[in-house]
Design a protein around this motif. Structure first.
Motif, PDB file in Angstrom:
ATOM      1  N   ALA A   1       0.822  -1.215   0.000  1.00  0.00           N
ATOM      2  CA  ALA A   1       0.000   0.000   0.000  1.00  0.00           C
ATOM      3  C   ALA A   1       0.851   1.257   0.000  1.00  0.00           C
ATOM      4  O   ALA A   1       0.458   2.290  -0.570  1.00  0.00           O
ATOM      5  CB  ALA A   1      -0.936  -0.010   1.204  1.00  0.00           C
ATOM      6  N   ALA A   2       2.018   1.190   0.614  1.00  0.00           N
ATOM      7  CA  ALA A   2       2.899   2.362   0.673  1.00  0.00           C
ATOM      8  C   ALA A   2       3.394   2.796  -0.701  1.00  0.00           C
ATOM      9  O   ALA A   2       3.843   3.938  -0.875  1.00  0.00           O
ATOM     10  CB  ALA A   2       4.093   2.062   1.579  1.00  0.00           C
TER      11      ALA A   2
ATOM     12  N   ARG B   1      -7.204  -0.962   6.740  1.00  0.00           N
ATOM     13  CA  ARG B   1      -6.365  -0.127   7.611  1.00  0.00           C
ATOM     14  C   ARG B   1      -5.326   0.661   6.820  1.00  0.00           C
ATOM     15  O   ARG B   1      -5.119   1.848   7.055  1.00  0.00           O
ATOM     16  CB  ARG B   1      -5.654  -1.002   8.656  1.00  0.00           C
ATOM     17  CG  ARG B   1      -6.531  -1.491   9.774  1.00  0.00           C
ATOM     18  CD  ARG B   1      -5.708  -2.096  10.894  1.00  0.00           C
ATOM     19  NE  ARG B   1      -4.963  -3.279  10.454  1.00  0.00           N
ATOM     20  CZ  ARG B   1      -5.463  -4.507  10.450  1.00  0.00           C
ATOM     21  NH1 ARG B   1      -6.726  -4.717  10.832  1.00  0.00           N
ATOM     22  NH2 ARG B   1      -4.723  -5.530  10.075  1.00  0.00           N
ATOM     23  N   HIS B   2      -4.675   0.000   5.890  1.00  0.00           N
ATOM     24  CA  HIS B   2      -3.560   0.623   5.181  1.00  0.00           C
ATOM     25  C   HIS B   2      -3.990   1.396   3.936  1.00  0.00           C
ATOM     26  O   HIS B   2      -3.235   2.265   3.470  1.00  0.00           O
ATOM     27  CB  HIS B   2      -2.535  -0.440   4.770  1.00  0.00           C
ATOM     28  CG  HIS B   2      -1.772  -1.013   5.917  1.00  0.00           C
ATOM     29  ND1 HIS B   2      -0.705  -0.366   6.499  1.00  0.00           N
ATOM     30  CD2 HIS B   2      -1.937  -2.176   6.608  1.00  0.00           C
ATOM     31  CE1 HIS B   2      -0.233  -1.109   7.494  1.00  0.00           C
ATOM     32  NE2 HIS B   2      -0.951  -2.208   7.575  1.00  0.00           N
ATOM     33  N   ALA B   3      -5.168   1.079   3.417  1.00  0.00           N
ATOM     34  CA  ALA B   3      -5.628   1.746   2.188  1.00  0.00           C
ATOM     35  C   ALA B   3      -7.128   1.952   2.228  1.00  0.00           C
ATOM     36  O   ALA B   3      -7.870   1.386   1.411  1.00  0.00           O
ATOM     37  CB  ALA B   3      -5.226   0.921   0.967  1.00  0.00           C
ATOM     38  N   PRO B   4      -7.612   2.776   3.161  1.00  0.00           N
ATOM     39  CA  PRO B   4      -9.064   2.968   3.268  1.00  0.00           C
ATOM     40  C   PRO B   4      -9.686   3.554   2.009  1.00  0.00           C
ATOM     41  O   PRO B   4     -10.878   3.361   1.760  1.00  0.00           O
ATOM     42  CB  PRO B   4      -9.200   3.930   4.459  1.00  0.00           C
ATOM     43  CG  PRO B   4      -7.855   4.599   4.567  1.00  0.00           C
ATOM     44  CD  PRO B   4      -6.868   3.577   4.138  1.00  0.00           C
ATOM     45  N   ASP B   5      -8.912   4.255   1.210  1.00  0.00           N
ATOM     46  CA  ASP B   5      -9.429   4.850  -0.029  1.00  0.00           C
ATOM     47  C   ASP B   5      -9.052   4.028  -1.265  1.00  0.00           C
ATOM     48  O   ASP B   5      -8.984   4.552  -2.379  1.00  0.00           O
ATOM     49  CB  ASP B   5      -8.892   6.281  -0.186  1.00  0.00           C
ATOM     50  CG  ASP B   5      -9.342   7.191   0.947  1.00  0.00           C
ATOM     51  OD1 ASP B   5     -10.501   7.054   1.386  1.00  0.00           O
ATOM     52  OD2 ASP B   5      -8.535   8.027   1.406  1.00  0.00           O
ATOM     53  N   ALA B   6      -8.823   2.757  -1.067  1.00  0.00           N
ATOM     54  CA  ALA B   6      -8.402   1.887  -2.168  1.00  0.00           C
ATOM     55  C   ALA B   6      -9.425   1.889  -3.300  1.00  0.00           C
ATOM     56  O   ALA B   6     -10.634   2.003  -3.080  1.00  0.00           O
ATOM     57  CB  ALA B   6      -8.208   0.464  -1.656  1.00  0.00           C
ATOM     58  N   ARG B   7      -8.906   1.776  -4.515  1.00  0.00           N
ATOM     59  CA  ARG B   7      -9.755   1.672  -5.710  1.00  0.00           C
ATOM     60  C   ARG B   7      -8.969   0.933  -6.780  1.00  0.00           C
ATOM     61  O   ARG B   7      -7.752   0.763  -6.665  1.00  0.00           O
ATOM     62  CB  ARG B   7     -10.161   3.054  -6.212  1.00  0.00           C
ATOM     63  CG  ARG B   7      -8.997   3.956  -6.579  1.00  0.00           C
ATOM     64  CD  ARG B   7      -9.462   5.395  -6.757  1.00  0.00           C
ATOM     65  NE  ARG B   7      -8.381   6.284  -7.187  1.00  0.00           N
ATOM     66  CZ  ARG B   7      -7.469   6.803  -6.393  1.00  0.00           C
ATOM     67  NH1 ARG B   7      -7.498   6.528  -5.106  1.00  0.00           N
ATOM     68  NH2 ARG B   7      -6.540   7.618  -6.873  1.00  0.00           N
ATOM     69  N   LEU B   8      -9.660   0.486  -7.793  1.00  0.00           N
ATOM     70  CA  LEU B   8      -8.973  -0.193  -8.883  1.00  0.00           C
ATOM     71  C   LEU B   8      -8.001   0.761  -9.560  1.00  0.00           C
ATOM     72  O   LEU B   8      -8.328   1.922  -9.824  1.00  0.00           O
ATOM     73  CB  LEU B   8      -9.978  -0.720  -9.911  1.00  0.00           C
ATOM     74  CG  LEU B   8     -10.807  -1.939  -9.498  1.00  0.00           C
ATOM     75  CD1 LEU B   8     -11.784  -2.303 -10.613  1.00  0.00           C
ATOM     76  CD2 LEU B   8      -9.915  -3.135  -9.176  1.00  0.00           C
TER      77      LEU B   8
ATOM     78  N   VAL C   1      -4.225  -2.086  -7.690  1.00  0.00           N
ATOM     79  CA  VAL C   1      -4.970  -1.328  -6.683  1.00  0.00           C
ATOM     80  C   VAL C   1      -4.242  -0.027  -6.399  1.00  0.00           C
ATOM     81  O   VAL C   1      -3.023  -0.004  -6.175  1.00  0.00           O
ATOM     82  CB  VAL C   1      -5.062  -2.154  -5.375  1.00  0.00           C
ATOM     83  CG1 VAL C   1      -5.734  -1.332  -4.250  1.00  0.00           C
ATOM     84  CG2 VAL C   1      -5.830  -3.454  -5.613  1.00  0.00           C
ATOM     85  N   ARG C   2      -5.004   1.081  -6.429  1.00  0.00           N
ATOM     86  CA  ARG C   2      -4.471   2.391  -6.056  1.00  0.00           C
ATOM     87  C   ARG C   2      -4.852   2.668  -4.605  1.00  0.00           C
ATOM     88  O   ARG C   2      -5.959   2.399  -4.181  1.00  0.00           O
ATOM     89  CB  ARG C   2      -5.027   3.489  -6.939  1.00  0.00           C
ATOM     90  CG  ARG C   2      -4.401   3.519  -8.339  1.00  0.00           C
ATOM     91  CD  ARG C   2      -4.608   4.872  -9.015  1.00  0.00           C
ATOM     92  NE  ARG C   2      -3.947   5.943  -8.286  1.00  0.00           N
ATOM     93  CZ  ARG C   2      -2.658   6.246  -8.398  1.00  0.00           C
ATOM     94  NH1 ARG C   2      -1.864   5.524  -9.168  1.00  0.00           N
ATOM     95  NH2 ARG C   2      -2.142   7.248  -7.722  1.00  0.00           N
ATOM     96  N   THR C   3      -3.897   3.214  -3.864  1.00  0.00           N
ATOM     97  CA  THR C   3      -4.146   3.454  -2.439  1.00  0.00           C
ATOM     98  C   THR C   3      -4.194   4.930  -2.099  1.00  0.00           C
ATOM     99  O   THR C   3      -4.515   5.307  -0.973  1.00  0.00           O
ATOM    100  CB  THR C   3      -3.024   2.786  -1.613  1.00  0.00           C
ATOM    101  OG1 THR C   3      -1.752   3.326  -1.981  1.00  0.00           O
ATOM    102  CG2 THR C   3      -3.019   1.278  -1.823  1.00  0.00           C
ATOM    103  N   ARG C   4      -3.869   5.783  -3.066  1.00  0.00           N
ATOM    104  CA  ARG C   4      -3.961   7.223  -2.798  1.00  0.00           C
ATOM    105  C   ARG C   4      -4.112   7.991  -4.108  1.00  0.00           C
ATOM    106  O   ARG C   4      -3.992   7.426  -5.175  1.00  0.00           O
ATOM    107  CB  ARG C   4      -2.738   7.737  -2.037  1.00  0.00           C
ATOM    108  CG  ARG C   4      -1.383   7.479  -2.693  1.00  0.00           C
ATOM    109  CD  ARG C   4      -0.282   8.104  -1.861  1.00  0.00           C
ATOM    110  NE  ARG C   4       1.026   7.930  -2.462  1.00  0.00           N
ATOM    111  CZ  ARG C   4       1.849   6.938  -2.150  1.00  0.00           C
ATOM    112  NH1 ARG C   4       1.500   6.087  -1.206  1.00  0.00           N
ATOM    113  NH2 ARG C   4       3.035   6.818  -2.747  1.00  0.00           N
TER     114      ARG C   4
END
Length: 413
Positions: free
Chosen positions: A139-140, A382-389, A410-413
């Motif tokens: 996720a980072a 927890r690590h990527a609450p705004d995750a999206r494809l 997966v995009r995390t930000r």
């Protein structure tokens, strides 16, 4: 009596690239036009409706799991069969899946000790640490391939450790698992793919033989010690049975869980409102797992050998032939599930799916797979609450027998 045969155009579709990305139109036609019928292309009977797939999975009197893999090699040339004699030999051995009672009862009794609710609960801290490590690092990056960085490594690390192998060898186990299953996944056995499977199977067995000998001398608190000692105490497992069982634990446990996690995260991020719903209420995660298992069965089809001629759903099934049970089709049977092609977090009967099998061969690792999937989703929240494809989206594995993303960005930000 003439046998019911799948229409030629539909039979061709079963071996087409469309089956890799979207097999469900073909499944619908099968359920409607040929629910129990012979496939010339697959050289097997095909069962596609829920009403027939379920009972056929449970049938231990007329259908057999023993030596069923031998049927996969029948279309090869004599020299090809000779070249593949090691692969054919080991797939002819009995293991916890490839056996019938009473041998199945004996072997399942040994192996199921590693998959009891108590054992799975004891593994939970390790699952959580792995999920935190893998999801956190991925996720980072801002965008990552969920399959490559999480869904693929996590279950194989656990299985390798369960068998008693050190984490440093997990890359070997990942490669072996993918290779060994490769020859089964295309719909027909191809010589070149089967040769790759044979090389990896041989490497796995050489590795496990050394590990077995080490555990016989110095037992540890792991599954391979239990199985190795059981081999000595009354020869309840032959050496070939023991090695075949190790292979089954690795490949079945790894493949199913990787596909489950990939399918689950894909649906949670693409189905309208699904990701927001599970973030708002973690209690929805178990239902989401069952609905994902129903919608996209990680293993799309099971196969068995017909051990005696018998009547089934009005059709005569001859002894010695193969029958494919299309779990992926049964799980989307409109006669059993309303609006079956929709991912529905509120579906009340999602748990009626057949993705873990049924009867005496119900998947021993089902509880572990569910625990891993739930833990990974929580770590992703927890690590990527705004995750999206991600922009690169996803691609499907190029295998008919299994269903899961080959890559899932997966995009995390």
């Amino acid at each position: 009596m003439s046998r019911p045969t799948i229409p030629a155009d539909l039979d061709e579709l079963l071996c087409s690239p469309f089956m890799l990305s979207d097999p469900f139109p073909a499944y619908r036609r099968l359920r409607r036009e040929a629910p129990v019928a012979w496939s010339e292309r697959w050289q097997a009977w095909v069962v596609s409706r829920y009403a027939e797939v379920g009972p056929s999975l449970k049938d231990k009197e007329s259908l057999s799991n023993e030596n069923r893999q031998a049927l996969l090699f029948e279309g090869l040339a004599p020299q090809e069969k000779e070249d593949l004699k090691t692969l054919r030999h080991y797939f002819a051995q009995k293991d916890v899946i490839g056996s019938d009672p009473p041998d199945h009862t004996r072997m399942r009794g040994l192996v199921q000790k590693a998959f009891t609710p108590k054992v799975i609960a004891s593994l939970q801290p390790r699952i959580e640490r792995l999920a935190e490590e893998l999801v956190g690092a991925a996720a980072a990056k801002g965008e990552f391939d969920f399959v490559q960085e999480v869904a693929h490594p996590l279950p194989v690390v656990l299985i390798a450790e369960l068998l008693g192998a050190p984490p440093a060898d997990r890359e070997l186990f990942k490669t072996w698992s993918a290779d060994i299953l490769g020859f089964q996944g295309s719909g027909r056995t191809e010589y070149a793919t089967a040769m790759v499977s044979q090389r990896s199977l041989t490497a796995l067995f050489n590795y496990m033989t050394a590990l077995i000998e080490a555990r016989r001398k110095e037992p540890r608190d792991d599954l391979i010690s239990v199985l190795a000692l059981a081999e000595d105490q009354g020869r309840r497992l032959s050496r070939d049975e023991l090695l075949a069982t190790c292979n089954t634990i690795l490949t079945a446990g790894h493949e199913t869980t990787t596909n489950l996690m990939g399918n689950l995260v894909r649906e949670l991020l693409r189905a309208p409102g699904a990701w927001a719903a599970v973030k708002a209420e973690a209690g929805k995660i178990p239902g989401a797992i069952e609905e994902s298992l129903r919608l996209d069965a990680p293993k799309q089809r099971n196969f068995r050998r017909i051990k005696r001629t018998h009547e089934f759903a009005g059709v005569t099934l001859p002894e010695g032939q193969m029958i494919f049970q299309l779990i992926g089709s049964a799980n989307r049977d409109e006669g059993e599930f309303a609006d079956p092609d929709r991912f529905d977090l509120e579906r009340e009967n999602a748990g009626d799916h057949l993705s873990f099998g049924a009867g005496i061969h119900f998947c021993l690792g089902a509880g572990l797979a569910r625990a891993e999937a739930a833990t990974v989703v929580k770590a992703l929240m927890r690590h990527a609450p705004d995750a999206r494809l991600g922009e690169r989206g996803y691609t499907w594995q190029e295998r008919i027998q299994f269903r899961g993303p080959g890559a899932l960005w997966v995009r995390t930000r």
